[in-house]
Design an enzyme around this catalytic site. Sequence first.
Site, PDB file in Angstrom:
ATOM      1  N   GLY A 159      -4.216-121.500  13.986  1.00 41.06           N
ATOM      2  CA  GLY A 159      -5.022-120.284  14.734  1.00 41.06           C
ATOM      3  C   GLY A 159      -3.866-119.220  14.742  1.00 41.06           C
ATOM      4  O   GLY A 159      -2.782-119.460  14.201  1.00 41.06           O
ATOM      5  N   ASP A 273      -8.304-118.981  30.631  1.00 43.35           N
ATOM      6  CA  ASP A 273      -8.621-119.135  29.151  1.00 43.35           C
ATOM      7  C   ASP A 273      -9.615-120.097  28.821  1.00 43.35           C
ATOM      8  O   ASP A 273      -9.731-120.940  27.758  1.00 43.35           O
ATOM      9  CB  ASP A 273      -7.516-119.058  28.310  1.00 43.35           C
ATOM     10  CG  ASP A 273      -7.922-118.734  26.585  1.00 43.35           C
ATOM     11  OD1 ASP A 273      -9.118-117.972  26.614  1.00 43.35           O
ATOM     12  OD2 ASP A 273      -7.294-119.042  25.654  1.00 43.35           O
TER      13      ASP A 273
END
Length: 422
Positions: A159, A273
């Site tokens: 990522g 998150d």
Amino acid sequence: MERNSTESSETSNQASSNEMQHETQQKITWGRLRGIVNKSLKLLDLNNEEFSVGRGRDNDLVLTLDELPKHSLILVSKVHFIIELANCDLKSPAYIQDASLNGTFVNREKIGQNKRRILNDGDVISLSQTADNKFEFMDFRLPAELAETYNEVSELGAGGFGLVRLVKDIRTGQQLAMKIVKKKKVSRRRRRAPEINEVNIMKNLTHPCVVRMHDAVENPKTVYILLEVMAGGDLLERIVSNTYLSEELSKLYFYQLCHAIKYLHDRNIIHRDLKLENILLETKDEETLLKVCDFGLSRVVRDGVILVYTKKVDIWSLGVVLYCCLSGSWPFGSINGSPFTDQIEKGEFTYDSPSWEEVSHDAKLLINEIFTVDPKNRPSIIDLLQNRWFCDAPMQLKAKRLMKLESVASEESVLPIQRWSV
């Protein structure tokens, strides 16, 4: 004769094992190029022996007017430079070869046509002396001190933050997930880099529904975080593969997730998150242990400190997770008509998809409560755990077995949440 046959078989197996290991190593991303000035140049993973850049169509990265302005593109050769890692050997140095007529520059120094030099982590590669065509080379191979302890097995994910690799502890044979994160420059507004923040928070966490950190190693440019392996993938993958989850399974997962968040909130930690990709499953089994990960954006709430966010931001995120589990769709989005941000600000969502016909009234009421716009009126994590939707003794007992928590009541009774040893 039997012995020779056995030895031959062992030799053959060893050869096959070596071939498989070599194939696996080739798939490991050992480096990455990141466009510095031109943001349209995306992150480019390096996982082969060679990676070429230029105007020619046969390059791994073909540069066109979409990536570079005309005045820069005319300086680019058909093959401008090549990055090499011989045999994808993770212990060999990486080289950059200058194949251009006009020159390739590393840290503003010209390499020279048909010459090459070793490429180090953080080196800046330029196609010319202008400032609109630069790349940063990011080396994701393990440093010597870690390579002595861990063998790289395969790549688990990638990522914008970096990579996650499956590694094996040479001493014990234990497999771990190694998160490799390149450090970012910290602005004056941000006191601590997210990767360091994650390590400092995780080192004190011990809960069956929170991913455990085994170790962390830091050098000037990179942080290596060693985590327990979760073989079941993430919750997003699980939902996508099933279209949506049954209410029974969603309740089992959500109950565990709420316990994880209660553990964090009890310690004044806001995750900030919570999303499907940051919720991992221990096994491929349907009924499995669930764990929260990725604490890079988490914050510890200090007494007397006024923040723009509170623990209630996690509650809202929990609502999104539950909605996705039960329906396989997002609660807010442009498909509902009004703009995405307007829907969130007004708490507007629907139960229109066919999957909601199978969902109980209690589950919908819980979601309605979670999506209360005013955080002061939004339920706390304790309120969620005491919700009537969780008054399900068989589900609680399954969760207890998965979390390995001690039961304090018989199977026939509904277990009060407050009496669980969490």
